[in-house]
Design a protein around this motif. Structure first.
Motif, PDB file in Angstrom:
ATOM      1  N   VAL A   3       0.576  -1.019  -0.021  1.00 62.65           N
ATOM      2  CA  VAL A   3       0.378  -0.018  -0.056  1.00 62.65           C
ATOM      3  C   VAL A   3       0.893   1.090   0.034  1.00 62.65           C
ATOM      4  CG1 VAL A   3      -1.592   1.216   1.395  1.00 62.65           C
ATOM      5  CG2 VAL A   3      -1.768  -1.408   1.326  1.00 62.65           C
ATOM      6  N   GLY A   4       0.436   2.186  -1.439  1.00 66.99           N
ATOM      7  CA  GLY A   4       1.267   3.187  -1.252  1.00 66.99           C
ATOM      8  C   GLY A   4       2.851   3.154  -1.627  1.00 66.99           C
ATOM      9  N   ASN A   5       3.141   1.704  -2.230  1.00 70.61           N
ATOM     10  CA  ASN A   5       4.509   1.870  -2.528  1.00 70.61           C
ATOM     11  C   ASN A   5       5.716   2.536  -1.379  1.00 70.61           C
ATOM     12  OD1 ASN A   5       3.355   4.006  -4.616  1.00 70.61           O
ATOM     13  ND2 ASN A   5       4.902   4.914  -3.833  1.00 70.61           N
ATOM     14  N   MET A   6       5.562   1.721   0.171  1.00 69.61           N
ATOM     15  CA  MET A   6       6.040   2.211   1.111  1.00 69.61           C
ATOM     16  C   MET A   6       7.743   1.482   1.270  1.00 69.61           C
ATOM     17  SD  MET A   6       4.735   4.735   1.941  1.00 69.61           S
ATOM     18  CE  MET A   6       2.837   5.490   2.755  1.00 69.61           C
ATOM     19  N   VAL A   7       8.916   1.645   1.922  1.00 65.51           N
ATOM     20  CA  VAL A   7       9.978   1.448   2.356  1.00 65.51           C
ATOM     21  C   VAL A   7      10.399   1.821   4.143  1.00 65.51           C
ATOM     22  CG1 VAL A   7      12.333   0.039   1.930  1.00 65.51           C
ATOM     23  CG2 VAL A   7      10.615   1.022  -0.150  1.00 65.51           C
TER      24      VAL A   7
ATOM     25  N   GLN B 202      18.747  -2.305  10.641  1.00 63.72           N
ATOM     26  CA  GLN B 202      17.990  -2.428  10.514  1.00 63.72           C
ATOM     27  C   GLN B 202      16.263  -2.209   9.869  1.00 63.72           C
ATOM     28  OE1 GLN B 202      17.165  -5.925  12.144  1.00 63.72           O
ATOM     29  NE2 GLN B 202      19.555  -7.097  12.702  1.00 63.72           N
ATOM     30  N   SER B 203      15.492  -2.325   9.304  1.00 58.60           N
ATOM     31  CA  SER B 203      14.543  -1.577   9.655  1.00 58.60           C
ATOM     32  C   SER B 203      13.692  -1.116  10.664  1.00 58.60           C
ATOM     33  CB  SER B 203      12.733  -2.578   8.512  1.00 58.60           C
ATOM     34  OG  SER B 203      12.194  -2.084   8.363  1.00 58.60           O
ATOM     35  N   THR B 204      13.522  -0.321  10.334  1.00 59.88           N
ATOM     36  CA  THR B 204      12.290   0.611  11.957  1.00 59.88           C
ATOM     37  C   THR B 204      11.301   0.006  11.661  1.00 59.88           C
ATOM     38  OG1 THR B 204      12.375   2.369  10.765  1.00 59.88           O
ATOM     39  CG2 THR B 204      14.425   2.501  12.080  1.00 59.88           C
ATOM     40  N   GLY B 205      10.820  -0.573  10.853  1.00 58.45           N
ATOM     41  CA  GLY B 205       9.374  -1.529  10.388  1.00 58.45           C
ATOM     42  C   GLY B 205       8.832  -2.158  10.995  1.00 58.45           C
ATOM     43  N   ASP B 206       7.736  -2.558   9.697  1.00 57.85           N
ATOM     44  CA  ASP B 206       8.502  -3.582   8.467  1.00 57.85           C
ATOM     45  C   ASP B 206       9.465  -4.386   8.348  1.00 57.85           C
ATOM     46  OD1 ASP B 206       5.790  -5.979   7.938  1.00 57.85           O
ATOM     47  OD2 ASP B 206       6.871  -5.569   6.105  1.00 57.85           O
ATOM     48  N   ARG B 207       9.400  -5.779   8.234  1.00 58.89           N
ATOM     49  CA  ARG B 207      11.093  -6.534   7.622  1.00 58.89           C
ATOM     50  C   ARG B 207      10.557  -7.030   6.307  1.00 58.89           C
ATOM     51  NH1 ARG B 207      14.402  -7.050  12.346  1.00 58.89           N
ATOM     52  NH2 ARG B 207      13.428  -5.640  13.998  1.00 58.89           N
ATOM     53  N   SER B 208       9.559  -7.029   6.011  1.00 55.59           N
ATOM     54  CA  SER B 208       9.013  -8.070   4.676  1.00 55.59           C
ATOM     55  C   SER B 208       9.853  -7.017   3.596  1.00 55.59           C
ATOM     56  CB  SER B 208       7.624  -7.583   4.592  1.00 55.59           C
ATOM     57  OG  SER B 208       7.175  -8.359   3.018  1.00 55.59           O
ATOM     58  N   GLU B 209       9.585  -5.862   3.140  1.00 54.92           N
ATOM     59  CA  GLU B 209      10.773  -4.605   2.573  1.00 54.92           C
ATOM     60  C   GLU B 209      12.311  -5.430   2.412  1.00 54.92           C
ATOM     61  OE1 GLU B 209       6.477  -4.072   2.785  1.00 54.92           O
ATOM     62  OE2 GLU B 209       7.866  -3.928   3.883  1.00 54.92           O
ATOM     63  N   ALA B 210      11.995  -4.161   3.509  1.00 48.43           N
ATOM     64  CA  ALA B 210      13.579  -5.010   3.807  1.00 48.43           C
ATOM     65  C   ALA B 210      14.462  -6.309   3.974  1.00 48.43           C
ATOM     66  CB  ALA B 210      13.964  -4.276   5.456  1.00 48.43           C
TER      67      ALA B 210
ATOM     68  N   ARG C 182     -11.042   1.141  12.192  1.00 43.68           N
ATOM     69  CA  ARG C 182     -11.000  -0.416  12.290  1.00 43.68           C
ATOM     70  C   ARG C 182      -9.674  -0.536  11.440  1.00 43.68           C
ATOM     71  NH1 ARG C 182     -16.154   0.606   8.358  1.00 43.68           N
ATOM     72  NH2 ARG C 182     -15.146   1.744   7.822  1.00 43.68           N
ATOM     73  N   SER C 183      -8.913   0.347  11.166  1.00 43.40           N
ATOM     74  CA  SER C 183      -7.737  -0.072  10.371  1.00 43.40           C
ATOM     75  C   SER C 183      -6.437   0.558  10.880  1.00 43.40           C
ATOM     76  CB  SER C 183      -7.989   0.637   9.061  1.00 43.40           C
ATOM     77  OG  SER C 183      -8.280   2.252   8.319  1.00 43.40           O
ATOM     78  N   PRO C 184      -6.458  -0.097  11.622  1.00 44.03           N
ATOM     79  CA  PRO C 184      -4.711   0.461  12.455  1.00 44.03           C
ATOM     80  C   PRO C 184      -3.669   0.725  11.910  1.00 44.03           C
ATOM     81  CG  PRO C 184      -5.966  -1.163  13.854  1.00 44.03           C
ATOM     82  CD  PRO C 184      -7.059  -0.630  12.973  1.00 44.03           C
ATOM     83  N   ASN C 185      -3.473  -1.530  11.390  1.00 39.86           N
ATOM     84  CA  ASN C 185      -2.975  -0.851  11.186  1.00 39.86           C
ATOM     85  C   ASN C 185      -2.004  -0.703   9.855  1.00 39.86           C
ATOM     86  OD1 ASN C 185      -1.766  -3.481  12.414  1.00 39.86           O
ATOM     87  ND2 ASN C 185      -3.623  -4.568  11.687  1.00 39.86           N
ATOM     88  N   LEU C 186      -3.339  -0.237   8.736  1.00 39.52           N
ATOM     89  CA  LEU C 186      -3.342   0.821   7.772  1.00 39.52           C
ATOM     90  C   LEU C 186      -2.719   2.526   8.065  1.00 39.52           C
ATOM     91  CD1 LEU C 186      -3.278   2.185   4.908  1.00 39.52           C
ATOM     92  CD2 LEU C 186      -6.187   1.901   5.510  1.00 39.52           C
ATOM     93  N   GLY C 187      -3.298   2.705   9.457  1.00 37.12           N
ATOM     94  CA  GLY C 187      -2.837   3.804  10.145  1.00 37.12           C
ATOM     95  C   GLY C 187      -0.920   4.099  10.353  1.00 37.12           C
ATOM     96  N   ASP C 188      -1.003   2.623  10.948  1.00 33.25           N
ATOM     97  CA  ASP C 188       0.641   3.045  11.206  1.00 33.25           C
ATOM     98  C   ASP C 188       1.243   3.041   9.694  1.00 33.25           C
ATOM     99  OD1 ASP C 188      -0.368   3.401  14.190  1.00 33.25           O
ATOM    100  OD2 ASP C 188       0.342   0.765  14.431  1.00 33.25           O
ATOM    101  N   TRP C 189       1.085   1.859   9.152  1.00 35.46           N
ATOM    102  CA  TRP C 189       1.856   1.939   7.988  1.00 35.46           C
ATOM    103  C   TRP C 189       2.150   3.424   7.280  1.00 35.46           C
ATOM    104  CZ3 TRP C 189       4.981  -1.120   5.370  1.00 35.46           C
ATOM    105  CH2 TRP C 189       5.151  -1.154   4.752  1.00 35.46           C
ATOM    106  N   LEU C 190       0.838   3.604   6.583  1.00 41.78           N
ATOM    107  CA  LEU C 190       0.774   5.097   6.513  1.00 41.78           C
ATOM    108  C   LEU C 190       1.791   6.386   7.252  1.00 41.78           C
ATOM    109  CD1 LEU C 190      -2.827   5.446   5.354  1.00 41.78           C
ATOM    110  CD2 LEU C 190      -0.872   4.979   4.026  1.00 41.78           C
TER     111      LEU C 190
END
Length: 233
Positions: free
Chosen positions: A63-67, A75-83, A120-128
């Motif tokens: 979502v949003g082409n984020m890294v 170390q990635s400061t967030g989600d590790r998948s992209e890293a 309803r979308s706390p994960n989306l909020g954090d990701w954005l």
């Protein structure tokens, strides 16, 4: 689901035969030379945009082409998948180019502008939050993308922000310093089916038409000649 099954059957009946040799070769391994980071939006189809076959692109979609940026230890400061995908592509594949490609009418950018207050979308909020710096740039009058609708301007600023995040990884910095990696910012205008490239010298995204495309190819050839000369020395 009906469209998926029908499409799969159509692929097996009509499209697969010409690709059988390609898939037989790919079963032995892959060797893409480009990592393409783009949005999960269904309207953005990387291989279609650049006329690439299976095996030609290593792709990250979210979502949003984020890294997520890296900390001082890499170390990635967030989600590790992209890293993880970034590290794999740079260490185990012949990747020499990374493209971050945003697009017009991006739902992620619209949600970022709206504050994404939906409980309803706390994960989306954090990701954005990974696009928060781009939003701040927009709010402070960022020059890139001026004249576009706010969400589209934010989308272009976000591409540049995610490239900054990429530069925070030691592997990326090392490859950039060695001249064996290039970073590119692209933006896809869906309505006009036109891809734009960020041109640092002009500080804006420019449509990749015939003239611009040939200029970009000439620059790449020059870069490759310089790299070869450096290696030989």
């Amino acid at each position: 689901m009906k469209k998926l099954i029908t499409g799969l059957l159509d692929f097996q009946r009509h499209s697969l035969p010409p690709y059988r040799a390609t898939f037989a070769r790919l079963a032995k391994g892959q060797s893409p030379d480009c990592l393409f980071i783009t949005c999960a939006d269904s309207r953005v189809v990387p291989n279609l945009l650049v006329s690439m076959d299976p095996g030609d692109l290593f792709v990250i979609r979210n979502v949003g082409n984020m890294v997520s940026p890296a900390d001082d230890a890499g170390q990635s400061t967030g989600d590790r998948s992209e890293a993880a995908a970034l590290e794999y592509s740079l260490l185990h594949l012949p990747v020499e180019d990374i493209v971050v490609c945003g697009h017009s009418s991006c739902g992620a950018m619209k949600a970022l502008l709206a504050g994404n207050a939906d409980e309803r979308s706390p994960n989306l909020g954090d990701w954005l939050n990974l696009g928060r710096s781009a939003l701040q740039s927009l709010e402070h009058g960022g020059l890139v993308g001026q004249g576009l609708p706010p969400a589209d301007q934010l989308s272009q600023l976000n591409v540049l922000q995610q490239i900054k995040h990429l530069r925070s990884y030691p592997l990326v910095r090392q490859r950039l310093e060695a001249g064996t990696l290039r970073l590119h910012g692209w933006w896809f205008d869906i309505g006009n089916a036109q891809v734009h490239a960020y041109r640092p010298g002009r500080e804006r995204f420019v449509p990749i038409d015939e003239v611009e495309g040939e200029q970009m190819l000439a620059e790449l050839r020059h870069s490759e000649v310089e790299k070869s000369s450096t290696s030989a020395a």
